[in-house]
Design a protein around this motif. Structure first.
Motif, PDB file in Angstrom:
ATOM      1  N   UNK A  39      42.561  24.842  37.032  1.00  0.00           N
ATOM      2  CA  UNK A  39      41.269  25.101  36.387  1.00  0.00           C
ATOM      3  C   UNK A  39      40.547  26.161  37.219  1.00  0.00           C
ATOM      4  N   UNK A  40      39.404  26.633  36.725  1.00  0.00           N
ATOM      5  CA  UNK A  40      38.635  27.630  37.477  1.00  0.00           C
ATOM      6  C   UNK A  40      37.208  27.137  37.716  1.00  0.00           C
ATOM      7  N   UNK A  41      36.642  27.603  38.827  1.00  0.00           N
ATOM      8  CA  UNK A  41      35.249  27.269  39.150  1.00  0.00           C
ATOM      9  C   UNK A  41      34.563  28.468  39.768  1.00  0.00           C
ATOM     10  N   UNK A  42      33.233  28.451  39.689  1.00  0.00           N
ATOM     11  CA  UNK A  42      32.470  29.562  40.282  1.00  0.00           C
ATOM     12  C   UNK A  42      31.972  29.220  41.675  1.00  0.00           C
ATOM     13  N   UNK A  43      32.057  27.914  42.071  1.00  0.00           N
ATOM     14  CA  UNK A  43      31.350  27.442  43.250  1.00  0.00           C
ATOM     15  C   UNK A  43      29.867  27.805  43.082  1.00  0.00           C
ATOM     16  N   UNK A  44      29.114  28.002  44.173  1.00  0.00           N
ATOM     17  CA  UNK A  44      27.665  28.154  43.995  1.00  0.00           C
ATOM     18  C   UNK A  44      27.180  29.532  44.406  1.00  0.00           C
ATOM     19  N   UNK A  45      25.875  29.761  44.223  1.00  0.00           N
ATOM     20  CA  UNK A  45      25.273  31.011  44.662  1.00  0.00           C
ATOM     21  C   UNK A  45      25.157  31.102  46.182  1.00  0.00           C
ATOM     22  N   UNK A  46      25.554  30.047  46.899  1.00  0.00           N
ATOM     23  CA  UNK A  46      25.630  30.177  48.356  1.00  0.00           C
ATOM     24  C   UNK A  46      26.838  31.034  48.726  1.00  0.00           C
ATOM     25  N   UNK A  47      27.842  31.090  47.834  1.00  0.00           N
ATOM     26  CA  UNK A  47      29.085  31.767  48.194  1.00  0.00           C
ATOM     27  C   UNK A  47      29.688  32.568  47.039  1.00  0.00           C
ATOM     28  N   UNK A  48      28.839  33.121  46.184  1.00  0.00           N
ATOM     29  CA  UNK A  48      29.391  33.934  45.105  1.00  0.00           C
ATOM     30  C   UNK A  48      28.376  34.990  44.665  1.00  0.00           C
ATOM     31  N   UNK A  49      28.889  36.050  44.071  1.00  0.00           N
ATOM     32  CA  UNK A  49      28.027  37.136  43.602  1.00  0.00           C
ATOM     33  C   UNK A  49      27.514  36.865  42.195  1.00  0.00           C
ATOM     34  N   UNK A  50      28.221  35.992  41.444  1.00  0.00           N
ATOM     35  CA  UNK A  50      27.814  35.668  40.070  1.00  0.00           C
ATOM     36  C   UNK A  50      28.322  34.276  39.717  1.00  0.00           C
ATOM     37  N   UNK A  51      27.806  33.711  38.628  1.00  0.00           N
ATOM     38  CA  UNK A  51      28.346  32.441  38.129  1.00  0.00           C
ATOM     39  C   UNK A  51      29.043  32.748  36.805  1.00  0.00           C
ATOM     40  N   UNK A  52      30.178  33.414  36.918  1.00  0.00           N
ATOM     41  CA  UNK A  52      30.880  33.884  35.728  1.00  0.00           C
ATOM     42  C   UNK A  52      32.374  33.588  35.833  1.00  0.00           C
ATOM     43  N   UNK A  53      32.877  32.809  34.886  1.00  0.00           N
ATOM     44  CA  UNK A  53      34.314  32.504  34.888  1.00  0.00           C
ATOM     45  C   UNK A  53      35.127  33.782  34.602  1.00  0.00           C
ATOM     46  N   UNK A  54      34.566  34.681  33.783  1.00  0.00           N
ATOM     47  CA  UNK A  54      35.283  35.938  33.526  1.00  0.00           C
ATOM     48  C   UNK A  54      35.455  36.738  34.827  1.00  0.00           C
ATOM     49  N   UNK A  55      34.435  36.719  35.684  1.00  0.00           N
ATOM     50  CA  UNK A  55      34.552  37.403  36.986  1.00  0.00           C
ATOM     51  C   UNK A  55      35.643  36.766  37.845  1.00  0.00           C
ATOM     52  N   UNK A  56      35.801  35.455  37.741  1.00  0.00           N
ATOM     53  CA  UNK A  56      36.873  34.773  38.497  1.00  0.00           C
ATOM     54  C   UNK A  56      38.237  35.199  37.956  1.00  0.00           C
TER      55      UNK A  56
END
Ligand code: ZN
Length: 380
Positions: free
Chosen positions: A304-321
């Motif tokens: 599966x895929x996850x975005x994790x949080x804004x503490x450790x990501x540039x966006x909350x986007x599954x497409x970006x993952x």
């Protein structure tokens, strides 16, 4: 009723198709997937790109959204935790605004369901009005045996406050004692709940369990946690921890950046309902390292895929993952990544009757992905 077609349609439950039309009613329920020739051409909306179901984000920490842009990327997990510590605690209004913004962003990016880690009740009230489906994972941790009961009770109390589907779940192998894992397991078995745990996010997590050294040990000492009586089991964190969780409950292992082929076959033989969540951009943000994706594909794992949080990501986007994975693993077909991003996540959360694929009577959300994967538009 709308009649939608695009260059290619990914139903996910069956192979990608061309020349078909998704028939969807005003409420977003799939009424049919039919041949183009069977529909009056004047009714058909022709779109550029690919149509797929709404995305399922199986790992997020919505309550940490106020950290957007505040934590420097790079430097490893130890550096990351120190950065988080330095951060000034914001006011309630700022926390709530960040939660609303992050939820709206996920909706705009085509995310329809989220498995969300909760350490507080900060997101609970807002989630009642969100169009996104949330499953709340009440995360508990206590390395010391004598703190297990209090930590577990705190999770159960939080669960009582949540109106969404929810579970009480451990944070990570290095932050749970045997006693805490036992309490969580009994609770999960009784309630037949799904579980999740951060797994092998750093090389030092294995080093701690194999040899009792490295930055995890340093961190526990730094926080004043007594490790003097703890002996290293001489196994990887996964091989030590997983057998302490129930083998019959659906369990999602998150990150898996330092998971070996040996770990994968051990884990899959222990629990037949195991899911593996990748958060590639968070891995790149913190450790600048990605899991060995091919090892999981070769072992027929359910990803599966996850975005994790804004503490450790540039966006909350599954497409970006997906884009991050495509860039680093160009031999894997888009169809495969889309399955992780939709149906597999829905199955893990137990919502596959509604979400995850373009099948009659489901209401999965409909996404249009632009041909270069740069944009997602929600169609329903
Ligand atoms: Zn996480």
């Amino acid at each position: 009723m709308r009649y939608l077609t695009a260059d290619i349609i990914y139903p996910i439950s069956s192979s990608p198709v061309k020349g078909k039309v998704v028939v969807v009613d005003d409420k977003g329920t799939i009424s049919d997937l039919v041949e183009e020739k069977d529909i009056d051409p004047s009714k058909i909306e022709r779109l550029k790109g690919s149509i797929c179901p709404g995305f399922v984000n199986t790992h997020c920490h919505l309550e940490l959204s106020y950290m957007k842009g505040k934590i420097q990327s790079g430097g490893g997990l130890h550096h990351f935790i120190k950065e988080v510590e330095k951060l000034k605690k914001p006011g309630d209004d700022e926390v709530q605004q960040a939660i609303r913004d992050a939820d709206a962003e996920m909706k705009n990016k085509g995310i329809v369901a989220v498995g969300d880690i909760c350490n507080t009740s900060n997101t609970f009230a807002f989630k009642n009005s969100s169009p996104i489906y949330y499953h709340n994972f009440m995360e508990v941790y206590a390395f010391a045996e004598d703190r297990a009961e209090a930590a577990f009770e705190k999770g159960v109390k939080l669960q009582r406050e949540s109106r969404n589907n929810s579970s009480v779940t451990p944070h990570a192998p290095y932050s749970a004692s045997q006693k805490l894992l036992k309490l969580i397991s009994e609770h999960a078995k009784k309630n037949n709940s799904v579980l999740t745990i951060h797994n092998q996010e750093t090389a030092d997590e294995n080093l701690f369990f194999l040899e009792k050294r490295g930055s995890i040990l340093d961190r526990l000492n730094y926080f004043g946690i007594d490790t003097s009586h703890w002996k290293a089991p001489g196994k990887t964190s996964l091989q030590y921890t997983l057998p302490q969780l129930p083998s019959g409950n659906k369990t999602l292992l998150v990150h898996n950046t330092f998971t070996s082929k040996g770990d994968i076959s051990f884990a899959n033989s222990f629990n037949k309902n195991l899911y593996w969540c990748f958060c590639p951009n968070a891995n790149l943000y913190i450790e600048n390292q990605l899991p060995n994706i091919h090892a999981f594909i070769d072992s027929n794992c359910q990803m599966t895929l996850g975005t994790d949080s804004y503490a450790s990501n540039w966006s909350l986007s599954i497409l970006d993952e997906i884009k991050a994975l495509q860039k680093n693993f160009p031999k894997v077909a888009l169809e495969e990544f889309l399955k992780w991003a939709t149906l597999n996540g829905a199955k893990f959360l137990g919502i596959e009757n509604t979400f995850g694929s373009l099948e009659k009577n489901k209401k999965p959300g409909l996404n249009l992905i632009s041909p270069d994967l740069s944009m997602v538009t929600t169609l329903a």
